[in-house]
Scaffold this motif. Structure first.
Motif, PDB file in Angstrom:
ATOM      1  N   GLN A  14       0.828  -1.207   0.000  1.00  0.00           N
ATOM      2  CA  GLN A  14       0.000   0.000   0.000  1.00  0.00           C
ATOM      3  C   GLN A  14       0.865   1.261   0.000  1.00  0.00           C
ATOM      4  O   GLN A  14       0.578   2.218  -0.723  1.00  0.00           O
ATOM      5  CB  GLN A  14      -0.944   0.007   1.213  1.00  0.00           C
ATOM      6  N   ARG A  15       1.927   1.263   0.792  1.00  0.00           N
ATOM      7  CA  ARG A  15       2.818   2.424   0.824  1.00  0.00           C
ATOM      8  C   ARG A  15       3.518   2.596  -0.518  1.00  0.00           C
ATOM      9  O   ARG A  15       3.639   3.707  -1.036  1.00  0.00           O
ATOM     10  CB  ARG A  15       3.841   2.287   1.959  1.00  0.00           C
ATOM     11  N   ARG A  18       1.104   3.961  -3.006  1.00  0.00           N
ATOM     12  CA  ARG A  18       0.870   5.389  -2.743  1.00  0.00           C
ATOM     13  C   ARG A  18       2.049   6.224  -3.245  1.00  0.00           C
ATOM     14  O   ARG A  18       1.852   7.274  -3.860  1.00  0.00           O
ATOM     15  CB  ARG A  18       0.661   5.619  -1.232  1.00  0.00           C
ATOM     16  N   ALA A  44       3.025  11.906  -0.090  1.00  0.00           N
ATOM     17  CA  ALA A  44       2.422  10.621   0.270  1.00  0.00           C
ATOM     18  C   ALA A  44       2.065  10.537   1.747  1.00  0.00           C
ATOM     19  O   ALA A  44       1.371   9.618   2.180  1.00  0.00           O
ATOM     20  CB  ALA A  44       3.369   9.479  -0.089  1.00  0.00           C
TER      21      ALA A  44
END
Length: 194
Positions: A14-15, A18, A44
């Motif tokens: 997910q990071r 992003r 972010a």
């Protein structure tokens, strides 16, 4: 209430996702794209620690952002081609898919078409992706018997279309969307006839 937290790998993905999205926004900015580790992390909402868990450095990050957009373009074109039931429909669906990518998401279009010209890290990346698009076009030029002529026409068409889309993104081409699509289709039709 007991909630289940996403596992570590999922949070890392997910990071990373992003950061790639933010990278597209930064690298595809209309004016003065400025991509730095700090800018990406700030946009972010992440610390540099999380940046470095996914990317070795700024240059790696920029290359991966570019590859992400290139893969999106390729996927959109392949999906459009798979839906077509005729050569004419195939050309229109492919052009519409690319127009949607570039015009509906201009930051992605600028990453794909302009970033290789203005970001030294990408050096020859635009040229590296070009053969994939040329091959997609070349496969559709079955009416041209000579393989050398087919290759020349496909390369010329990809170059012409690239120039048109760059012009649209930088504001030198200001025609309505449908006119741009019709012009691209006309170019493709003329290229395909021996």
């Amino acid at each position: 209430m007991n909630t289940v937290r996403p596992d570590l790998d999922q949070r890392r993905r997910q990071r990373r996702t992003r950061l790639l999205e933010v990278g597209i926004e930064l690298l595809g900015a209309a004016e003065n794209p400025a991509v730095s580790v700090r800018a990406a992390c700030r946009a972010a909402g992440l610390t540099e620690r999380y940046f470095y868990e996914s990317f070795a450095d700024r240059d790696t990050y920029i290359r991966e952002v570019y590859e992400e957009v290139g893969e999106r373009a390729r996927t959109a074109l392949v999906a459009a081609v798979e839906q077509a039931s005729s050569g004419t429909e195939l050309a229109e669906l492919a052009i519409r898919a690319f127009v949607a990518l570039v015009l509906d998401h201009p930051e992605a279009g600028r990453v794909l078409l302009l970033a290789p010209l203005r970001e030294p890290t990408l050096g020859g990346r635009g040229l590296a992706l070009a053969p994939n698009f040329v091959a997609l076009v070349q496969a559709q030029l079955g009416a041209v018997d000579d393989p050398d002529e087919r290759a020349l026409r496909a390369l010329g068409l990809v170059g012409a279309l690239t120039s048109l889309f760059i012009g649209y993104l930088d504001g030198t081409v200001t025609v309505p969307r449908e006119r741009l699509i019709r012009h691209c289709l006309d170019l493709m039709a003329r290229t395909g006839h021996p």
